[in-house]
Every structure is written in C-alpha cells, then in structure tokens.
Design a protein around this motif. Structure first.
Motif, PDB file in Angstrom:
ATOM      1  N   ASP A  69       0.799  -1.228   0.000  1.00  0.00           N
ATOM      2  CA  ASP A  69       0.000   0.000   0.000  1.00  0.00           C
ATOM      3  C   ASP A  69       0.836   1.284   0.000  1.00  0.00           C
ATOM      4  OD1 ASP A  69      -2.417  -1.258  -0.140  1.00  0.00           O
ATOM      5  OD2 ASP A  69      -2.761  -1.274   2.019  1.00  0.00           O
ATOM      6  N   ASP A  70       1.722   1.413   0.970  1.00  0.00           N
ATOM      7  CA  ASP A  70       2.454   2.674   1.130  1.00  0.00           C
ATOM      8  C   ASP A  70       3.331   2.980  -0.085  1.00  0.00           C
ATOM      9  OD1 ASP A  70       1.355   2.941   3.670  1.00  0.00           O
ATOM     10  OD2 ASP A  70       2.957   1.751   4.571  1.00  0.00           O
ATOM     11  N   ALA A  76       1.403   5.674  17.214  1.00  0.00           N
ATOM     12  CA  ALA A  76       1.675   6.018  18.609  1.00  0.00           C
ATOM     13  C   ALA A  76       0.580   6.919  19.172  1.00  0.00           C
ATOM     14  CB  ALA A  76       3.036   6.702  18.724  1.00  0.00           C
ATOM     15  N   TRP A  77       0.106   7.872  18.353  1.00  0.00           N
ATOM     16  CA  TRP A  77      -0.947   8.773  18.810  1.00  0.00           C
ATOM     17  C   TRP A  77      -2.264   8.019  19.022  1.00  0.00           C
ATOM     18  CZ3 TRP A  77      -1.800  12.942  21.313  1.00  0.00           C
ATOM     19  CH2 TRP A  77      -3.060  13.559  21.274  1.00  0.00           C
ATOM     20  N   GLN A  78      -2.585   7.112  18.119  1.00  0.00           N
ATOM     21  CA  GLN A  78      -3.810   6.336  18.278  1.00  0.00           C
ATOM     22  C   GLN A  78      -3.765   5.478  19.541  1.00  0.00           C
ATOM     23  OE1 GLN A  78      -6.678   6.555  16.686  1.00  0.00           O
ATOM     24  NE2 GLN A  78      -5.779   8.236  15.510  1.00  0.00           N
ATOM     25  N   ALA A 105      11.567  10.841   1.121  1.00  0.00           N
ATOM     26  CA  ALA A 105      10.109  10.941   1.133  1.00  0.00           C
ATOM     27  C   ALA A 105       9.478   9.683   1.713  1.00  0.00           C
ATOM     28  CB  ALA A 105       9.591  11.184  -0.284  1.00  0.00           C
ATOM     29  N   MET A 106      10.001   8.506   1.339  1.00  0.00           N
ATOM     30  CA  MET A 106       9.464   7.256   1.877  1.00  0.00           C
ATOM     31  C   MET A 106       9.750   7.125   3.369  1.00  0.00           C
ATOM     32  SD  MET A 106       7.709   5.705  -0.343  1.00  0.00           S
ATOM     33  CE  MET A 106       7.388   4.403   0.825  1.00  0.00           C
ATOM     34  N   CYS A 107      10.919   7.554   3.795  1.00  0.00           N
ATOM     35  CA  CYS A 107      11.244   7.523   5.226  1.00  0.00           C
ATOM     36  C   CYS A 107      10.293   8.422   6.008  1.00  0.00           C
ATOM     37  CB  CYS A 107      12.696   7.960   5.464  1.00  0.00           C
ATOM     38  SG  CYS A 107      13.931   6.728   4.977  1.00  0.00           S
ATOM     39  N   LYS A 108       9.940   9.567   5.422  1.00  0.00           N
ATOM     40  CA  LYS A 108       8.999  10.476   6.078  1.00  0.00           C
ATOM     41  C   LYS A 108       7.621   9.832   6.191  1.00  0.00           C
ATOM     42  CE  LYS A 108       7.681  14.558   7.679  1.00  0.00           C
ATOM     43  NZ  LYS A 108       6.226  14.411   7.749  1.00  0.00           N
ATOM     44  N   VAL A 109       7.210   9.106   5.154  1.00  0.00           N
ATOM     45  CA  VAL A 109       5.925   8.400   5.193  1.00  0.00           C
ATOM     46  C   VAL A 109       5.905   7.401   6.344  1.00  0.00           C
ATOM     47  CG1 VAL A 109       4.497   6.694   3.989  1.00  0.00           C
ATOM     48  CG2 VAL A 109       5.374   8.684   2.753  1.00  0.00           C
ATOM     49  N   MET A 110       6.974   6.646   6.493  1.00  0.00           N
ATOM     50  CA  MET A 110       7.018   5.631   7.552  1.00  0.00           C
ATOM     51  C   MET A 110       7.098   6.268   8.939  1.00  0.00           C
ATOM     52  SD  MET A 110       9.175   2.487   5.884  1.00  0.00           S
ATOM     53  CE  MET A 110      10.388   3.474   5.012  1.00  0.00           C
ATOM     54  N   ASP A 128       5.767   9.181   9.710  1.00  0.00           N
ATOM     55  CA  ASP A 128       4.414   9.676   9.976  1.00  0.00           C
ATOM     56  C   ASP A 128       3.493   8.536  10.411  1.00  0.00           C
ATOM     57  OD1 ASP A 128       5.214  12.201   9.307  1.00  0.00           O
ATOM     58  OD2 ASP A 128       4.364  12.165   7.282  1.00  0.00           O
ATOM     59  N   MET A 129       3.659   7.368   9.812  1.00  0.00           N
ATOM     60  CA  MET A 129       2.843   6.217  10.179  1.00  0.00           C
ATOM     61  C   MET A 129       3.118   5.796  11.621  1.00  0.00           C
ATOM     62  SD  MET A 129       2.958   3.832   6.782  1.00  0.00           S
ATOM     63  CE  MET A 129       2.239   2.471   7.725  1.00  0.00           C
TER      64      MET A 129
END
Length: 265
Positions: A24-25, A224-226, A211-216, A218-219
C-alpha cells in the motif's frame, strides 16, 4: 535517543529495499499523480490502447454521510470521463465481492449531481489486483458484469468489476509481466520503464528515499498517537480527571479535553 533514531532509520531503509508496488504505502507513493504509470496498467488490464488518463490520485476519500466512507487506493478519470478505482489487496478477505459492490455504489453516489439525468452517469470500473487467485479458477483476470438472466443478455448499465490474479506472473503475456512488476523488489528486474523509474526513485534516489522515510515516520507517529488516544479513553471511562490523565500520559490538559470531545461527538 540518537541511537534509537538511527536504528529506526536503518530499519526503514531495509524496508524500502523490500517494498513492492502491491504494498500500500509504496503504491501510494509511486502512483500519486502518475498519469503515465496509471495509463499503462489500465491499458494492459482493460486490453485497450485508447485509454487516456486525465487525472489520478491515491488514497482518495469518498465520504458517505449515511454510512461507511471509502478510501480509494488509486482513483483515475480518463478522457471519456470514465471513473476507474484500482485497489491492491494482499489479503483475500480485503477483496470480497460485497466490497467491490460497495465501492461501485460509492462511485455512483459521487458521480451524479443533483438534477442530472441518470443517463449522465459515466461508466465505472472497480479493479482489484490481488496477491492470490481469489476465484481459484487459474485465470489471469476475471471480468464481472451484470446480466439480464431472463433474456440471457448483458445488462449494460456501465458498471464493471475486474479482479486481476496477481499470482499469474510468468512473464508470458503483457498482463503477467505487469503482475511480475507489481511483485518485484528490484527496479532493474521490472519489464515496464514507467513503473521501474518510479520504483527506482523511491528506492534509490536521495529525495525519493527521504520521502518514503517520512511516510514511515508519519505512520509510526500516527500509530503512537492512536495508542495514546485509546489509553486516554480508557482512563476517561474509569472516571479519572483531565489533570490526572494528562500527567499520567504526558499530555497537556487541552489535549485530553480534545480527545474527550471527540469521544462525545
């Protein structure tokens, strides 16, 4: 803390090397605004060289005010205003028949404006690319169309559902070559240049990898927030005060109040 960040970064780099278009990502990154790549896969799957894509977005939210929302993996519109939803599914349970029906219905609900004639409804395609042969018919592709059972004729309402068997990737046909590329981790081993170049950018180019590292990252932060939110909700159910929860969860009182507000909304 520095060592933890470096460890996570190295783990991210290792994961990026193993990413495939069926993931997906990685798919989201490779196909967002990628008209050339989207045209390629649609032309091969539909067997039509005249597909010309006008716009494409990944992870497009389609709201349903009375029920469940839908996130479209790839949402494309072609030059004939046909709406095409492409879903990648690694798990068989994510490609159920009723999910395809629901996606098709949500597309319809968003495509006809108030007062427009029903004949203005464009053709829609819901396409599932699955990791396994979910129909177990040993076919590379399954076309689902409505039919007038009594007369034995096509219903021709403009709704099309297609399942692509991702397990069929022996490289003997254009479709099997496409599926090979969807499950390939090395851009140099891909058949199609439009897909290989995007995969190479996000796997090997400095900006793409960042960019991919930033996506991961953020995930991870979202997860963690959830987890934090779920913990706060449990404390609220137990009757603890905002101040007590904020102290125990290392949050501000305002953050706890915001979570409490979401619960009551």
């Amino acid at each position: 803390m520095v060592l933890d960040k470096e460890r996570l970064h190295q783990e991210d780099l290792q994961r990026i090397r193993g990413f495939r278009l069926i993931d997906d990502d990685f798919m989201n990154a490779c196909f967002d605004d990628n008209i050339e790549g989207t045209e390629l896969i649609l032309r091969i799957i539909l067997g039509r060289d005249d597909i010309s894509v006008k716009s494409v977005k990944t992870q497009k939210l389609m709201k349903n005010l009375l029920g469940r929302d839908v996130w479209l993996d790839i949402d494309a519109v072609d030059s004939e205003n046909r709406e095409l939803d492409i879903e990648v599914q690694r798990a068989d349970r994510g490609a159920g028949w009723k999910r395809a029906r629901y996606h098709s219905s949500i597309l319809d609900a968003h495509l006809l404006r108030p007062g427009e004639d029903f004949d203005s409804l464009p053709e829609t395609y819901v396409i599932f690319i699955t990791e396994h042969d979910v129909f177990k018919g040993n076919q590379p592709l399954y076309m689902i169309e409505r039919q007038n059972i009594t007369m034995g004729t096509p219903f021709e309402d403009g709704e099309h559902i297609i399942y692509v068997n991702g397990a069929s990737r022996d490289g003997q046909t254009e479709l099997s070559k496409l599926m090979h590329d969807f499950f390939c981790t090395d851009p140099d081993d891909m058949h199609f240049k439009a897909l290989a170049e995007k995969a190479r950018f996000f796997k090997q180019d400095e900006k793409g990898v960042a960019a991919m590292c930033k996506v991961m990252e953020d995930m991870r932060n979202e997860t963690a927030w959830q987890t934090k939110v779920e913990s706060v909700l449990r404390w609220l159910d137990m009757g603890l005060s905002f101040e007590q929860i904020a102290k125990g969860e290392d949050l501000t009182v305002e953050q706890v109040k915001e979570i409490a507000g979401q619960k009551s909304a």
